[in-house]
Design a protein around this motif. Structure first.
Motif, PDB file in Angstrom:
ATOM      1  N   TYR A  38      29.429   1.331  74.999  1.00  0.00           N
ATOM      2  CA  TYR A  38      28.355   2.358  74.977  1.00  0.00           C
ATOM      3  C   TYR A  38      27.140   1.642  74.098  1.00  0.00           C
ATOM      4  CZ  TYR A  38      25.599   6.028  73.361  1.00  0.00           C
ATOM      5  OH  TYR A  38      24.161   6.951  72.994  1.00  0.00           O
ATOM      6  N   HIS A  39      27.662   0.921  72.876  1.00  0.00           N
ATOM      7  CA  HIS A  39      26.692   0.329  72.070  1.00  0.00           C
ATOM      8  C   HIS A  39      26.128  -0.921  72.646  1.00  0.00           C
ATOM      9  CE1 HIS A  39      26.707   3.014  68.783  1.00  0.00           C
ATOM     10  NE2 HIS A  39      28.254   3.220  68.905  1.00  0.00           N
ATOM     11  N   ASN A  63      17.913  11.415  76.483  1.00  0.00           N
ATOM     12  CA  ASN A  63      18.485  10.585  75.298  1.00  0.00           C
ATOM     13  C   ASN A  63      19.431   9.565  75.750  1.00  0.00           C
ATOM     14  OD1 ASN A  63      17.830  11.008  72.655  1.00  0.00           O
ATOM     15  ND2 ASN A  63      18.873  12.617  72.268  1.00  0.00           N
ATOM     16  N   LYS A  64      19.696   8.428  75.152  1.00  0.00           N
ATOM     17  CA  LYS A  64      20.884   7.583  75.226  1.00  0.00           C
ATOM     18  C   LYS A  64      21.902   8.479  75.050  1.00  0.00           C
ATOM     19  CE  LYS A  64      23.020   3.085  74.553  1.00  0.00           C
ATOM     20  NZ  LYS A  64      23.228   2.143  73.555  1.00  0.00           N
ATOM     21  N   GLU A  65      22.078   9.209  74.053  1.00  0.00           N
ATOM     22  CA  GLU A  65      23.200  10.054  73.679  1.00  0.00           C
ATOM     23  C   GLU A  65      23.562  10.876  74.802  1.00  0.00           C
ATOM     24  OE1 GLU A  65      22.268  13.118  70.693  1.00  0.00           O
ATOM     25  OE2 GLU A  65      24.125  12.352  69.664  1.00  0.00           O
ATOM     26  N   GLN A  66      22.461  11.667  75.273  1.00  0.00           N
ATOM     27  CA  GLN A  66      22.629  12.758  76.471  1.00  0.00           C
ATOM     28  C   GLN A  66      23.266  11.886  77.604  1.00  0.00           C
ATOM     29  OE1 GLN A  66      19.789  14.614  78.620  1.00  0.00           O
ATOM     30  NE2 GLN A  66      20.189  16.681  78.253  1.00  0.00           N
ATOM     31  N   ALA A 119      33.721   8.704  74.826  1.00  0.00           N
ATOM     32  CA  ALA A 119      32.665   9.402  73.996  1.00  0.00           C
ATOM     33  C   ALA A 119      33.113   9.808  72.717  1.00  0.00           C
ATOM     34  CB  ALA A 119      32.440  10.650  75.074  1.00  0.00           C
ATOM     35  N   ASP A 123      29.651   8.043  67.786  1.00  0.00           N
ATOM     36  CA  ASP A 123      28.586   7.389  68.474  1.00  0.00           C
ATOM     37  C   ASP A 123      27.611   8.420  68.732  1.00  0.00           C
ATOM     38  OD1 ASP A 123      30.134   5.099  68.838  1.00  0.00           O
ATOM     39  OD2 ASP A 123      30.815   5.590  70.551  1.00  0.00           O
ATOM     40  N   LEU A 124      28.032   9.869  68.230  1.00  0.00           N
ATOM     41  CA  LEU A 124      26.979  10.889  68.503  1.00  0.00           C
ATOM     42  C   LEU A 124      26.476  11.737  67.411  1.00  0.00           C
ATOM     43  CD1 LEU A 124      29.273  12.069  71.504  1.00  0.00           C
ATOM     44  CD2 LEU A 124      27.109  10.886  71.934  1.00  0.00           C
ATOM     45  N   SER A 125      25.428  12.325  67.396  1.00  0.00           N
ATOM     46  CA  SER A 125      24.687  13.051  66.712  1.00  0.00           C
ATOM     47  C   SER A 125      25.988  14.223  66.062  1.00  0.00           C
ATOM     48  CB  SER A 125      23.522  13.939  66.977  1.00  0.00           C
ATOM     49  OG  SER A 125      24.120  14.645  68.024  1.00  0.00           O
ATOM     50  N   MET A 128      26.019  17.017  69.055  1.00  0.00           N
ATOM     51  CA  MET A 128      26.674  16.445  70.133  1.00  0.00           C
ATOM     52  C   MET A 128      28.203  16.371  69.824  1.00  0.00           C
ATOM     53  SD  MET A 128      25.497  16.325  73.156  1.00  0.00           S
ATOM     54  CE  MET A 128      23.758  15.672  73.888  1.00  0.00           C
TER      55      MET A 128
ATOM     56  N   ASN B  40      28.860   1.443  64.320  1.00  0.00           N
ATOM     57  CA  ASN B  40      28.307   2.156  63.509  1.00  0.00           C
ATOM     58  C   ASN B  40      28.607   1.730  61.907  1.00  0.00           C
ATOM     59  OD1 ASN B  40      27.270   3.765  65.500  1.00  0.00           O
ATOM     60  ND2 ASN B  40      29.066   4.805  65.557  1.00  0.00           N
TER      61      ASN B  40
END
Lengths: 215, 215, 215, 215
Positions: A38-39, A63-66, A119, A123-125, A128, B40
Motif C-alpha cells: 500500500y505505502h 481517496n487513496k484510503e478509499q 488492509a 494504514d487507515l483513518s 475507516m 507509519n
DNA sequence: TATGAATGAGTATTCATTCAT
DNA sequence: GATGAATGAATACTCATTCAT
C-alpha cells in the motif's frame, strides 16, 4: 477479471461505462497494492497502469484510503457470500465450515486477496479502520459460530472455537502471501488440502475411519 | 525485555554499553512498528521513545530498513533455535514439529512477532528482501522436512507437506495480528490449543484414541 | 528590521541564532505576503528569499498558516503596546486616542502591516481564525473605550463610539493598501494628517478655535 | 437581489434569459467570494450555489478572474454613479462629498462590497490588475477633487486632500469587513454616522455651531 | 445549452538521511 | 557520543480549465 483491460475506450451507455471504469480503478489498485504494498504504491503508479492521469482517479474514488477500502470490501464480499450460502445450506456445522473455507480460499487467491488481509487500521483513518475491523470481526464471529454449531451437532470434536477460528483464518489469510510466488495449485486444490488437514489432523487415523470425505 | 528502559545512562564498559543501547534501539523500533506499522513509524517516533534525537539512531543502526531487518532477525532467531532444539531431540517427527510450534508461538507473541511476519520484500531493498526471503524459506523448509519425517516414521498421517507447512505457518503468523488486541491467552496456551487442533483435527476422534497429548 | 539579511551565516550562541533565524523567516514571509498575497505566495518563494530550502522553514515554523499568524501577531503587538502606553498615560481620552492612532500608523506601515489587516478567518483554520478574531476584537474594544472616555471627560464631542472606532480602524488599516505604492509620507506624517482630520473634521472651524494641536 | 434564484428555468426571449443567467453567476460568485474569500472559493462552490455544473459557468464568464472583475465592476459602478450624481448636483464641495459617501456606503454593504475592496492586483493577471487599479484610482481622484473643491468654495476647512480621500475611502471600505458579522445598522445609518464624524470631527464643537447638518 | 470526463500544473507537508560541531 | 540544522525526494490532493458530446 483477466488483464486490467483499460476500459477507457469501451463503448456503451454512460452509467455502465462509468461503473466499469470505477471497477477498473479498484482492480488496478488491488494489483498494485498486492505487488508493491500500500505505502509503496503511489497514485501515479496506479494511474500509469490505467494509462490515465492522477486526477482522473479522483473522479472515481475519493481517496487513496478509499481505494484500499474498496479492494478490501471486494475481497471480503466473496467470503461473506460464502458464509451466506453456508448458512442457508442444509448441512452439519463441519460441512458448512468446509464450504466457507472453500469460498475463503477462492477469495484470498483473487486479486483482492492481499488487500483483504493487509488492509489494516494502521494504514487507515480511525473511521475507516473501525469499519474494516467491524467487517473482519463479522467473518470471525461467523466462523466461530459454525465451529460451535459443529460441536453441538457432533460433527466437530471438542475444541476451543475462538482459537480454531483464528487458526483457520490465519492459515487461509497466509495464502495471500505465498500465492503470489507460488501459484502452482488452484484455490480449490488448496482448499482441498486444507480441509483434509484441518478435518483429520496430522495424527494418522486408525485405518477405516476416514471422516474427511463426508458421507 | 520489560519497558524500553532507556540505557543512555547505564554505566559499564564501553563495548557492553554500546550493545545495550543498540538492543534498546531495536526493541523500541520493534514496538513502534508493531504499534503503528513500519511505514507509519517515523524515526522521530522511535527516537522519542528512547528520549534521544533522530541522528543518534544512526549511530547504532545504519538504516530504517536495517532496523526492520534486525527486528525480523531477532524474532526469527527464536524460531530457528526452536527448530535447532527439535532437530537435536530424540523424538518422532510429529513431536518435533509440536516443539517447533511451541517455540514459534513464543516468538510470535514477543515484541518482535509483528516484524517477523510483516517484514516484507515490498518494504525493503532488493538485497535486504532477498536475505529475508532466504531466512523465511529456511524455516519453511525445516517445517516441511519435519512433516515429511513424521510421515515416514508414521507419527503423521498422509498429507501434502508443503500445504501443511503453509497452513501451520499461517495459523502461527496470524497470531501476531490478533494478539495485540486480545492477549488473554499465553503463548504456551495458544500453542497447546493449536497443537490439539492440528494433531487431532476437527473431526471427532473415536473415543479412546487421543493422540494429541501422547508423550 | 532593514533588508532581510539572511542570518544563516551569523555567528553567536545557539539560542540566539535560532531566534534570529526564526524572526528572519517571519519577516520574509511578511514581505512575501505583502507583495504577492497569502495564497499566491508559495513556501518555495519564501524559502528562496532566504536562500534556504523549503523543509528548512518547517524547522522554525510549523505551518504556512502559522507564518501568517506570527506576522499578524507581530504587527498587532505594536498596536497593543501603543494601547498600553495610552492606557498608562495621564491624559484625556482624546489625547490617548491620538496616541494610539500614531502607534497604529507606525505598525501598519511596517512590513507586518499587510498581514495585520489581511489575516482573515477565511484563510485560516477555525481555531486560528478564532484566535485572530479575538485579538482584533480586543483592539477594537480598546478604541471604543477611549472614545467613550473622551466623551465622558469632555475631550470628545457626542458621537457613536462603535462607528467612530470602525471609521478610525478602517482609515488606518487602509494605509496598508496604498502605502506599498505610495510611501511618500512617513508614518508619523500620515498620523498627523489623520489626527488633524479626525479631530477637527472637514467643516471649517470658526477661526481661533483650533483644538487639534492643543497640548 | 434577493436569494440567488437560479434563473435556469426562467422563460423569456433568448437574449434576456442569457443576461439574467450571467447576472446570477456574478451574484453567486460575489456572495461566495464574500463568504469564503476569492482563493478559498472553487468554481465548484459557485456552480453548486446555482445548481449547475462547473463547465456551465464558462458559458457565461470566461474566467474565474473575470468573475472577480465583474463583481468588482458591479460594486464600483454604484460608487461611480454616486460620483456622477454628485458632479451634476448644484451644491458645495462638502455636500457633494457627503453624497458620495452615502452612495459608497450603499455600494459597500451590497453583495458586491467585498469584491470591490478585495479585488487586488495580487489575485489578478497583470492586465486585469491594471484595469482595476485604474478604475479604483478614478474614484480616488474624484474624491480628492471634491475635497479640493470644498476647500476652494469654503465648505471644507484646510486639509490634505490626498490623505483625506484615503481616510474616507479606508473608513468606507472597512465596512465590507465588519458588515458581514454586524449588520445592525443600515447603510444609510452608517453613512449618517460617518458624515457626522468626518464633517464635525471628534473635538466638541462650541455650542451653537453645528455644521454637520447643512443649512 | 449543459455536462461528463479528463488533465496539467501547482503546493503543502513529511521524512530518511547527512554533517559540522 | 550526541545533536542542531539542513536538505532532497517523494507524494497526496486540489482546482481552473478544456472538449467531445
Amino acid at each position: 477479471m483477466g488483464k486490467p483491460t483499460s476500459p477507457w475506450q469501451v463503448p456503451g451507455d454512460r452509467e455502465r461505462r462509468r461503473e466499469l471504469k470505477r471497477d477498473a480503478v479498484i482492480l488496478a489498485a488491488a494489483r498494485a497494492f498486492r505487488e508493491r504494498g500500500y505505502h509503496n504504491t503511489s497514485l501515479d503508479d496506479i494511474a500509469a497502469l490505467l494509462h490515465v492521469t492522477k486526477p482522473t482517479l479522483y473522479y472515481y474514488v475519493s481517496n487513496k484510503e478509499q481505494m484500499l477500502f474498496e479492494c478490501f470490501r471486494e475481497g471480503l464480499g466473496r467470503v461473506a457470500s460464502a458464509c451466506g450460502e453456508a448458512r442457508g445450506a442444509q448441512a452439519s456445522g463441519r460441512e458448512r465450515l468446509v464450504e466457507v473455507v472453500r469460498g475463503y480460499a477462492e477469495a484470498i487467491t483473487s486479486d483482492f486477496g492481499w488487500c483483504m488481509v493487509r488492509a489494516e487500521d494502521q494504514d487507515l483513518s480511525p473511521a475507516m479502520g473501525a469499519r474494516i475491523k467491524k467487517l473482519k470481526s463479522g467473518i470471525d464471529q461467523e466462523m466461530r459460530a459454525l465451529v460451535r454449531q459443529g460441536i453441538t451437532d457432533g460433527s466437530i470434536g471438542h475444541c476451543d472455537p475462538k482459537m480454531t477460528a483464528f487458526a483457520l483464518a490465519g492459515a487461509l489469510n497466509w495464502i495471500a502471501h505465498w500465492y503470489r510466488d507460488d501459484a502452482s495449485l488452484s484455490a480449490a486444490e488448496i482448499a482441498e488440502r486444507f480441509v483434509e488437514l484441518f478435518v483429520n489432523g496430522l495424527a494418522p487415523r486408525p485405518s477405516g475411519v476416514t471422516s474427511g470425505k463426508s458421507p
